[in-house]
Design a protein around this motif. Structure first.
Motif, PDB file in Angstrom:
ATOM      1  N   VAL A 164       0.848  -1.186   0.000  1.00  0.00           N
ATOM      2  CA  VAL A 164       0.000   0.000   0.000  1.00  0.00           C
ATOM      3  C   VAL A 164       0.887   1.240   0.000  1.00  0.00           C
ATOM      4  CG1 VAL A 164      -1.867   1.245   1.151  1.00  0.00           C
ATOM      5  CG2 VAL A 164      -1.744  -1.240   1.329  1.00  0.00           C
ATOM      6  N   HIS A 165       0.614   2.170  -0.916  1.00  0.00           N
ATOM      7  CA  HIS A 165       1.387   3.404  -0.991  1.00  0.00           C
ATOM      8  C   HIS A 165       0.460   4.581  -1.268  1.00  0.00           C
ATOM      9  CE1 HIS A 165       4.384   0.253  -2.061  1.00  0.00           C
ATOM     10  NE2 HIS A 165       5.148   0.974  -1.252  1.00  0.00           N
ATOM     11  N   LEU A 174       4.925  16.612  -0.562  1.00  0.00           N
ATOM     12  CA  LEU A 174       5.347  16.496   0.830  1.00  0.00           C
ATOM     13  C   LEU A 174       6.702  15.793   0.929  1.00  0.00           C
ATOM     14  CD1 LEU A 174       4.907  16.700   3.882  1.00  0.00           C
ATOM     15  CD2 LEU A 174       3.631  14.556   3.762  1.00  0.00           C
ATOM     16  N   GLU A 175       6.841  14.656   0.260  1.00  0.00           N
ATOM     17  CA  GLU A 175       8.086  13.908   0.384  1.00  0.00           C
ATOM     18  C   GLU A 175       9.234  14.612  -0.337  1.00  0.00           C
ATOM     19  OE1 GLU A 175       6.525   9.462   1.369  1.00  0.00           O
ATOM     20  OE2 GLU A 175       7.272   9.810  -0.658  1.00  0.00           O
ATOM     21  N   TYR A 176       8.921  15.352  -1.380  1.00  0.00           N
ATOM     22  CA  TYR A 176       9.969  16.164  -2.018  1.00  0.00           C
ATOM     23  C   TYR A 176      10.467  17.221  -1.033  1.00  0.00           C
ATOM     24  CZ  TYR A 176      12.362  19.167  -5.378  1.00  0.00           C
ATOM     25  OH  TYR A 176      13.305  19.904  -6.042  1.00  0.00           O
ATOM     26  N   LEU A 406      10.967   6.024  -1.619  1.00  0.00           N
ATOM     27  CA  LEU A 406       9.900   6.715  -0.904  1.00  0.00           C
ATOM     28  C   LEU A 406       8.542   6.250  -1.411  1.00  0.00           C
ATOM     29  CD1 LEU A 406      11.339  10.342  -0.733  1.00  0.00           C
ATOM     30  CD2 LEU A 406      11.153   8.687   1.133  1.00  0.00           C
ATOM     31  N   GLY A 407       7.554   6.246  -0.510  1.00  0.00           N
ATOM     32  CA  GLY A 407       6.240   5.692  -0.842  1.00  0.00           C
ATOM     33  C   GLY A 407       5.567   6.365  -2.017  1.00  0.00           C
ATOM     34  N   ARG A 413       5.281   4.832  -9.561  1.00  0.00           N
ATOM     35  CA  ARG A 413       5.846   3.862 -10.502  1.00  0.00           C
ATOM     36  C   ARG A 413       4.894   2.677 -10.693  1.00  0.00           C
ATOM     37  NH1 ARG A 413       8.836   7.422 -12.870  1.00  0.00           N
ATOM     38  NH2 ARG A 413      10.629   8.163 -11.636  1.00  0.00           N
ATOM     39  N   LYS A 414       4.188   2.309  -9.638  1.00  0.00           N
ATOM     40  CA  LYS A 414       3.233   1.201  -9.749  1.00  0.00           C
ATOM     41  C   LYS A 414       2.084   1.594 -10.680  1.00  0.00           C
ATOM     42  CE  LYS A 414       3.366  -2.158  -7.924  1.00  0.00           C
ATOM     43  NZ  LYS A 414       3.856  -3.487  -8.352  1.00  0.00           N
ATOM     44  N   ILE A 415       1.587   2.811 -10.546  1.00  0.00           N
ATOM     45  CA  ILE A 415       0.540   3.291 -11.445  1.00  0.00           C
ATOM     46  C   ILE A 415       1.069   3.356 -12.870  1.00  0.00           C
ATOM     47  CG2 ILE A 415      -0.918   5.271 -12.021  1.00  0.00           C
ATOM     48  CD1 ILE A 415      -1.122   5.869  -9.055  1.00  0.00           C
TER      49      ILE A 415
END
Length: 965
Positions: A164-165, A174-176, A406-407, A413-415
């Motif tokens: 799950v991400h 946010l993660e950037y 990172l999530g 990448r999964k999408i």
């Protein structure tokens, strides 16, 4: 100036206290840069940019909409999702909707809510499923970041084995930001450690580094507070602002402090008095520091004239340089006066009191003096191939900037793998017309535009009011309707064939029936003739009956008369018998009387019979006459029937011909329909792309499906709509950006062809925004580079009182920049396999190399001018190189060290900028300052400086005068 230094000397402790208070106040009271950065968009597009205009147009679609950003939950399991996985996601969706106010979300959408969109939420292989979450605040808003953090915790209870991400614009932002802040912390620590280590190596004293560290630390805290405060008033800031503040202030500020401390140490060796040594120090290198800091300040100040907000954010460094220059002219001298000779403990002033001349730089000066042209040509030829490596390849992939583990990156990448990278960041085309598009014609025009965009090779699908689920509504397309028409035409054709065959059968049967009808006509004609004969016979019979009637009457009258005669004779006989009784007994007489009486009775009966006959004949005769008349009429009727039958026979013959003609016409129609069907070529089977027609009945606008599409994709007044183009390729890639103009042009041309003239068509989204940035940043680069070069030229010309020296110094900086960028691009693109350098690298590397590299030119050229005497160019340059070479190398190592800390930031852009600055500073300090620039100066000789009035005294005379004073 001596009064100024006397004031600093008298109030040196107060100066320190004021600086400490000022820095403390700025840190504790003023807003921090980081807080402001979190509230600003990372790209900070110009207000008049197309992307900004497109977003303004799109806000008109639903002015009351609460959603300003979004996130996506991506669940996946190798081998396929289990029922429990989907149940967990459904439960999360229901729970988040119940707690949407608490969590700070607007809405949640899954395949459970929109079964018709299942293909958009569940991958084809059944291993991955999406859930979208709309958020009320922009990506960088603190409330949005708090919501994302809360959602990241919420998905922590996923079933075992389920990946799950949380991804999307808000989580990525946010993660950037978190990566940038963590990189900044690493940079801060490494910068301080590296500067401290270099200072310890340079001064070989634990005390001397205290002066630059305290000076730069307090000036940094003050400038950071001022920049944070100015940011609340509109000054652009970004994650680069604080990074550059740290690197530039610690690098340049430390360089200035080293320059002053070395000269102060040198002057203390000549005159132990602290104030005297300080005055002499500032009289010589003070101007160098002012001019050097001014070039950096001017360069970063001129960045404020850039159009792009991210570039403008570097203007905060100018504020920092102003604070650093002020600290260098106040705080550093105060600390130097407080510490005095103790600053260089454990070394003694006198042993190695001065920095000493560099033997290596002295030899390089001698080589340059002997063979300046050869040295210059060799340097240029050696560096030119590096410039050819620079191809200007740039990357706009923000995701590549941060840790791929990172999530948000993993989810994206999964999408990208299971759906399409464009699903997360589609290209949104905003369309604004001067009339309502909420009409069948308007929606048909939108469909034409959507179809035109869908034809572009890189496009996976297009979503609009006419195709809300990514596919056109088949029932409303001409191709679909034509397919149904074809089916109807085929049915009609079959019916026509059957009717044609039936008409031919009817014609044949009619022709067969005409023969029978003709026999009927002949029979009627024969009957008419027979009726005529019967009529004549009956008429004759009627005439005979009338004759018989007359004869019967006559006979009846005669019989009556005879009966009277017989009765009279019988009466006479009766009278005779009376007269002659004997006769009464006579048998002969009796017989005669009986006969007479019988005759009378017979005559009476005959008369009655004749009268009855007469009466019957009188009755029969009219009937026979009527029968004769009837037969005449019947004969006439039979003749009319015969004539009618003849006429009907002709008509039936014509009808048979008409039926055959009709059958032939139907056969022609059948052939025509066959040609129509053949000409259409199975359009319905070949798909809607072979015909872009669209027919929307006005009644269809009232359907629930169309109402929902209108509300989502079109404004209430119908003048604004959007078309979402989902790309099949990475939306950050250069390839994706190359399609933006084609998509926009296709939509605009299609709308114009459909009669929507003058519609405003603008592109928005990540891909469109970065595509626009390509043009904006290139123009900004050229404009601000020219401004920076012009500003530095003025500073150098005023400082050196030279027009030639600024020219070749700037040319050397330009060649150094292109050589650096060529080597940098080779390392990251050719060697490490990056698609290109991060898109801001070329600009910031240029700015920093020019702004900071020119410091080394100032160090060298200021000393060169100080040593210069007319006709003594070679000696003056050799002396300047030997004296400042060590300082330049030390300053270069310090500056390079501060930017080398970027290599551990974890952000690709900072890594590349840091690498470029380190390469560029090494090249410029060692190659250009050690070879190229001195060679040019030697070649120009006395042309280096403007000669005004009598020749200036030599360095020795000036030094002697200074000592005597």
């Amino acid at each position: 100036m001596e009064r100024w230094w006397n004031v600093i000397a008298r109030y040196r402790w107060m100066v320190v206290v004021v600086w400490v208070l000022a820095a403390g106040t700025a840190t504790l009271v003023f807003p921090s840069i980081q807080d402001t950065v979190r509230r600003q968009e990372n790209t900070m597009m110009p207000a008049d940019s197309e992307s900004a205009a497109a977003r303004a147009v799109l806000r008109q679609l639903n002015p009351d909409s609460e959603a300003a950003s979004s996130a996506a939950v991506v669940i996946s399991r190798d081998g396929g999702l289990l029922p429990g996985d989907k149940d967990w996601l459904r439960a999360k969706s229901d729970e988040w909707l119940r707690r949407k106010d608490e969590l700070g979300i607007v809405s949640v959408l899954t395949a459970f809510d929109r079964p018709e969109m299942e293909a958009k939420f569940i991958s084809g292989d059944g291993t991955t499923m999406l859930m979208t979450v709309d958020l009320p605040k922009p990506d960088y808003d603190p409330a949005t970041q708090d919501t994302v953090r809360a959602l990241q915790k919420e998905i922590g209870d996923a079933p075992q084995g389920l990946s799950v991400h949380l991804t999307g614009s808000a989580p990525i932002s946010l993660e950037y930001m978190q990566s940038s802040e963590e990189g900044l912390k690493k940079t801060e620590i490494l910068t301080v450690v590296l500067v401290l280590g270099i200072l310890l190596a340079v001064f070989r004293s634990p005390v001397a580094p205290f002066v630059p560290l305290v000076t730069i630390a307090l000036s940094f805290l003050l400038s950071a507070g001022i920049v944070g405060l100015a940011a609340t008033w509109g000054l652009p800031v970004s994650s680069f602002t604080q990074s550059f503040l740290i690197a530039v202030l610690f690098g340049a500020g430390t360089d200035y402090c080293i320059l002053m401390i070395h000269r102060f140490r040198e002057e203390l060796g000549r005159a132990p008095d602290r104030l005297e040594a300080l005055i002499r120090t500032m009289r010589t290198v003070g101007k160098t520091v002012v001019y050097s800091a001014s070039t950096v300040l001017i360069a970063f100040f001129l960045i404020g004239f850039a159009q792009f907000g991210l570039y403008q954010s570097a203007v905060g460094v100018a504020v920092g340089m102003a604070a650093t220059l002020l600290a260098a002219l106040t705080l550093a001298p105060a600390l130097m006066l407080i510490l005095g000779p103790r600053m260089f403990w454990p070394a003694r002033i006198g042993s190695g009191a001065s920095h000493g001349e560099s033997k290596l730089w002295g030899r390089m000066g001698s080589l340059v003096a002997k063979r300046p042209l050869a040295v210059l040509l060799a340097t240029v030829l050696a560096l030119s191939p590096l410039t050819l490596l620079f191809d200007g390849k740039r990357s706009f992939d923000d995701l590549a900037e941060i840790d791929p583990k990172l999530g948000s990156v993993v989810g994206f990448r999964k999408i990208e793998e299971k759906f399409s990278a464009g699903e997360v960041f589609p290209v949104t085309i905003a369309v604004q017309a001067d009339k309502s598009l909420r009409t069948p014609e308007g929606i048909a025009a939108i469909e034409e535009a959507s179809d035109a965009a869908s034809r572009i090779s890189a496009v996976k699908e297009v979503r609009s009011v006419s195709r809300p689920l990514g596919e056109r509504i088949r029932e409303l397309t001409v191709s679909d309707q034509l397919a149904k028409t074809n089916e109807g035409l085929a049915d009609i054709r079959d019916g026509i064939s059957k009717v044609s065959a039936g008409l031919e059968d009817a014609a044949a049967q009619t022709e067969n029936g005409i023969g029978g009808i003709r026999q009927l006509q002949q029979g009627l004609e024969r009957l008419a003739r027979e009726a005529d004969g019967a009529q004549n016979g009956l008429r004759q019979a009627a005439s005979g009956l009338r004759s018989l009637e007359a004869a019967a009457k006559q006979s009846a009258d005669g019989a009556g008369q005879l009966h009277g005669v017989a009765q009279s004779m019988a009466a006479d006989l009766d009278s005779l018998a009376t007269s002659f009784p004997e006769l009464a007994a006579d048998p002969g007489y009796q017989a005669l009387v009986a006969k007479q009486r019988g005759l009378a009775a017979g005559l009476e009966q005959s008369a009655q019979g004749l009268r009855q006959l007469q009466d019957g004949l009188s009755r029969i005769a009219p009937g026979v006459s009527a029968a004769a008349d009837g037969l005449g009429q019947m004969a006439d009727a039979q003749r009319q029937a015969s004539s009618g039958v003849a006429e009907m026979t002709g008509k039936l013959g014509g009808m048979a011909g008409g039926l055959r003609e009709a059958a032939g016409a139907l056969k022609q129609m059948d052939g025509g329909l066959g040609q129509v069907l053949e000409a259409q070529g199975g359009i319905a089977e070949q798909g809607s792309r072979q015909i872009e027609g669209w027919y929307l009945p006005a009644s269809a606008l009232e359907s629930e499906q169309m109402k929902a599409a209108l509300d989502f994709y079109m404004s209430p007044d119908g003048k604004t709509t959007k078309i979402e183009v989902v790309l099949a390729i990475n939306p950050y890639s250069a390839e994706a950006m190359s399609y933006v103009d084609e998509i926009r042009s296709a939509v605009r041309q299609s709308l114009s062809a459909a009669g929507i003239e003058g519609a405003v068509v603008k592109a928005s989204g990540v891909t469109a925004q970065y595509h626009e940035l390509q043009g904006i940043t290139e123009k900004d680069f050229v404009r601000t580079a020219l401004l920076v070069v012009a500003g530095i030229f003025v500073i150098l010309a005023l400082m050196l009182r030279s027009l030639s020296a600024p020219v070749y110094i700037l040319l050397s900086l330009g060649l150094n920049y292109f050589a650096t960028m060529g080597l940098l691009e080779y390392i990251f693109v050719q060697w490490l396999g990056y698609p290109g350098l991060s898109w801001t690298v070329s600009f910031f590397v240029f700015l920093i190399l020019v702004a900071l590299g020119v410091d080394y030119s100032i160090f060298l050229m200021a000393r060169f001018r100080e040593e210069y005497e007319p006709g003594g160019t070679a000696a003056a340059m050799r002396k300047a190189m030997a004296s400042t070479g060590g300082v330049i190398v030390s300053a270069m190592f310090i500056m390079a060290g501060t930017f080398a800390a970027f290599l551990y930031s974890g952000v690709d852009t900072l890594v590349q900028i840091g690498t470029g600055i380190v390469i560029g500073l090494f090249l410029y300090a060692l190659v250009f300052m050690g070879l190229a620039v001195p060679a040019i100066a030697n070649l120009l000789g006395d042309g280096n400086f403007l000669q005004v009035g009598s020749p200036r005294p030599g360095a020795a005379e000036r030094m002697r005068s200074s000592l005597e004073s």
